[in-house]
Enzyme design. Structure first.
Site, PDB file in Angstrom:
ATOM      1  N   HIS A  62      -6.933   3.998  -5.895  1.00 58.64           N
ATOM      2  CA  HIS A  62      -7.114   3.698  -4.490  1.00 58.64           C
ATOM      3  C   HIS A  62      -6.739   4.899  -3.621  1.00 58.64           C
ATOM      4  O   HIS A  62      -5.841   5.671  -3.964  1.00 58.64           O
ATOM      5  CB  HIS A  62      -6.249   2.496  -4.089  1.00 58.64           C
ATOM      6  CG  HIS A  62      -6.606   1.246  -4.833  1.00 58.64           C
ATOM      7  ND1 HIS A  62      -5.691   0.250  -5.082  1.00 58.64           N
ATOM      8  CD2 HIS A  62      -7.784   0.819  -5.383  1.00 58.64           C
ATOM      9  CE1 HIS A  62      -6.286  -0.740  -5.746  1.00 58.64           C
ATOM     10  NE2 HIS A  62      -7.549  -0.414  -5.937  1.00 58.64           N
ATOM     11  N   LYS A  72       2.376   7.322   0.257  1.00 55.61           N
ATOM     12  CA  LYS A  72       3.099   6.217  -0.360  1.00 55.61           C
ATOM     13  C   LYS A  72       4.323   6.744  -1.102  1.00 55.61           C
ATOM     14  O   LYS A  72       4.273   7.798  -1.741  1.00 55.61           O
ATOM     15  CB  LYS A  72       2.216   5.477  -1.366  1.00 55.61           C
ATOM     16  CG  LYS A  72       0.963   4.868  -0.769  1.00 55.61           C
ATOM     17  CD  LYS A  72       0.049   4.312  -1.853  1.00 55.61           C
ATOM     18  CE  LYS A  72      -1.242   3.764  -1.278  1.00 55.61           C
ATOM     19  NZ  LYS A  72      -2.178   3.314  -2.334  1.00 55.61           N
ATOM     20  N   TYR A 132       6.063  -0.386  -2.269  1.00 53.83           N
ATOM     21  CA  TYR A 132       5.440   0.781  -1.663  1.00 53.83           C
ATOM     22  C   TYR A 132       5.957   0.918  -0.231  1.00 53.83           C
ATOM     23  O   TYR A 132       5.859  -0.022   0.558  1.00 53.83           O
ATOM     24  CB  TYR A 132       3.924   0.628  -1.548  1.00 53.83           C
ATOM     25  CG  TYR A 132       3.167   0.053  -2.721  1.00 53.83           C
ATOM     26  CD1 TYR A 132       2.253   0.828  -3.432  1.00 53.83           C
ATOM     27  CD2 TYR A 132       3.301  -1.292  -3.087  1.00 53.83           C
ATOM     28  CE1 TYR A 132       1.505   0.287  -4.473  1.00 53.83           C
ATOM     29  CE2 TYR A 132       2.566  -1.828  -4.134  1.00 53.83           C
ATOM     30  CZ  TYR A 132       1.669  -1.032  -4.820  1.00 53.83           C
ATOM     31  OH  TYR A 132       0.930  -1.567  -5.845  1.00 53.83           O
ATOM     32  N   ASP A 169     -12.301  -3.201  -8.260  1.00 51.22           N
ATOM     33  CA  ASP A 169     -12.036  -1.971  -9.001  1.00 51.22           C
ATOM     34  C   ASP A 169     -13.059  -1.751 -10.114  1.00 51.22           C
ATOM     35  O   ASP A 169     -13.431  -0.617 -10.418  1.00 51.22           O
ATOM     36  CB  ASP A 169     -10.616  -1.989  -9.576  1.00 51.22           C
ATOM     37  CG  ASP A 169      -9.553  -1.802  -8.503  1.00 51.22           C
ATOM     38  OD1 ASP A 169      -9.893  -1.327  -7.401  1.00 51.22           O
ATOM     39  OD2 ASP A 169      -8.377  -2.143  -8.761  1.00 51.22           O
TER      40      ASP A 169
END
Length: 207
Positions: A62, A72, A132, A169
Site C-alpha cells: 500500500h 508510518k 501505525y 490486494d
C-alpha cells in the site's frame, strides 16, 4: 533506543531498550527525538491505526500519492509479522528493491516508512496486532496498491504459509503495470517533499 538505517533510503528501524523486573517490562516504543535525529523532521501525528490479523494474512503493498502521502511508524504489539518496505519511487537508485524485517512482541522494534514508499506485511502468528502512527489521514482517493505477490518484486514471504489477501490486494496491479499507468510516486518529488518538512537551516537527513 538503537536506530538502524535500512537499505531503502528514508526507512529506519528503532530498537527500544527494555527494562524488566518481576512485575513485567517497560520500554519506550516511540521517541520523536530519535526519529527527528535521522529523518530531520518530526512525525506529525494525524491518525493512529491498528490491525489484528490471523496467521498468513498478507496486507499491502500500500502507498499514497505524494504530497502529502502518509508516513508510518509501525510496531507489532502482539504476535509476529514479516514487514516489507518496497521502493516504488520512480527514479530512485533502489527502485523495485525491498527491505524486510521481523516485527514482534519480543524485540518490540518500530519501523519508520517515509512518504511515497510501499508497505506490506504478513502475519506469522494468529492475532498479530500492528499499530501505525500516521502523518496524514487515510484518504481513499489518494490510496493505491501493488500486488504483494508480483514476481518482479520477489518479496520474501514464507513458502510454507498460504497467503490470505483481500480482494482489493489480489486485483492490484504489478509494479510494471502501476508504472505504465503513471500512478507511482516520483523520487525527485518525494525528496522535495521530505525537504519541505525539515526546519529551515536543518541539514539532517539531506540526500
Amino acid at each position: 533506543m538503537e536506530v538502524t538505517e535500512l537499505p531503502i533510503a528514508d526507512t529506519w528501524l528503532f530498537t527500544p531498550r527494555k527494562h524488566s523486573d518481576p512485575r513485567g517490562t517497560f520500554l519506550e516504543w516511540f521517541r520523536t527525538d530519535a526519529l527527528e535525529s535521522v529523518a530531520g523532521h518530526r512525525l506529525e501525528l494525524a491518525q493512529a491505526n491498528a490491525s489484528v490479523s490471523r496467521a498468513g494474512t498478507l496486507r499491502g503493498v500500500h502507498y499514497a500519492q505524494v504530497p502529502p502521502s502518509q508516513a508510518k511508524y509501525v510496531t507489532c504489539v502482539s504476535g509476529r509479522v514479516l514487514d516489507c518496505v518496497v521502493d516504488i519511487r520512480l527514479g530512485s537508485p533502489t527502485f523495485g528493491a525491498h527491505a524486510a524485517v521481523i516485527l514482534d512482541d519480543v524485540d518490540r522494534r518500530g519501523l519508520y516508512i517515509a512518504e511515497g514508499l510501499g508497505h506490506a506485511f504478513m502475519a506469522l502468528t494468529d492475532n498479530a496486532v500492528i499499530t501505525y502512527l500516521c502523518s496524514a489521514p487515510y484518504t481513499p482517493a489518494r490510496e493505491y496498491g501493488i500486488n504483494p505477490l508480483d514476481p518482479d518484486l520477489d518479496l520474501p514471504w514464507p513458502p510454507d504459509i498460504t497467503p490470505l489477501l483481500s480482494e482489493k490486494d489480489v486485483a492490484a496491479p504489478s509494479l510494471s503495470q502501476a508504472a505504465a499507468a503513471g500512478i507511482l510516486p516520483d523520487y525527485a518529488d518525494c525528496r522535495a517533499f521530505y525537504e519541505s518538512l525539515r526546519p529551515l537551516g536543518s541539514g539532517v537527513g539531506r540526500a
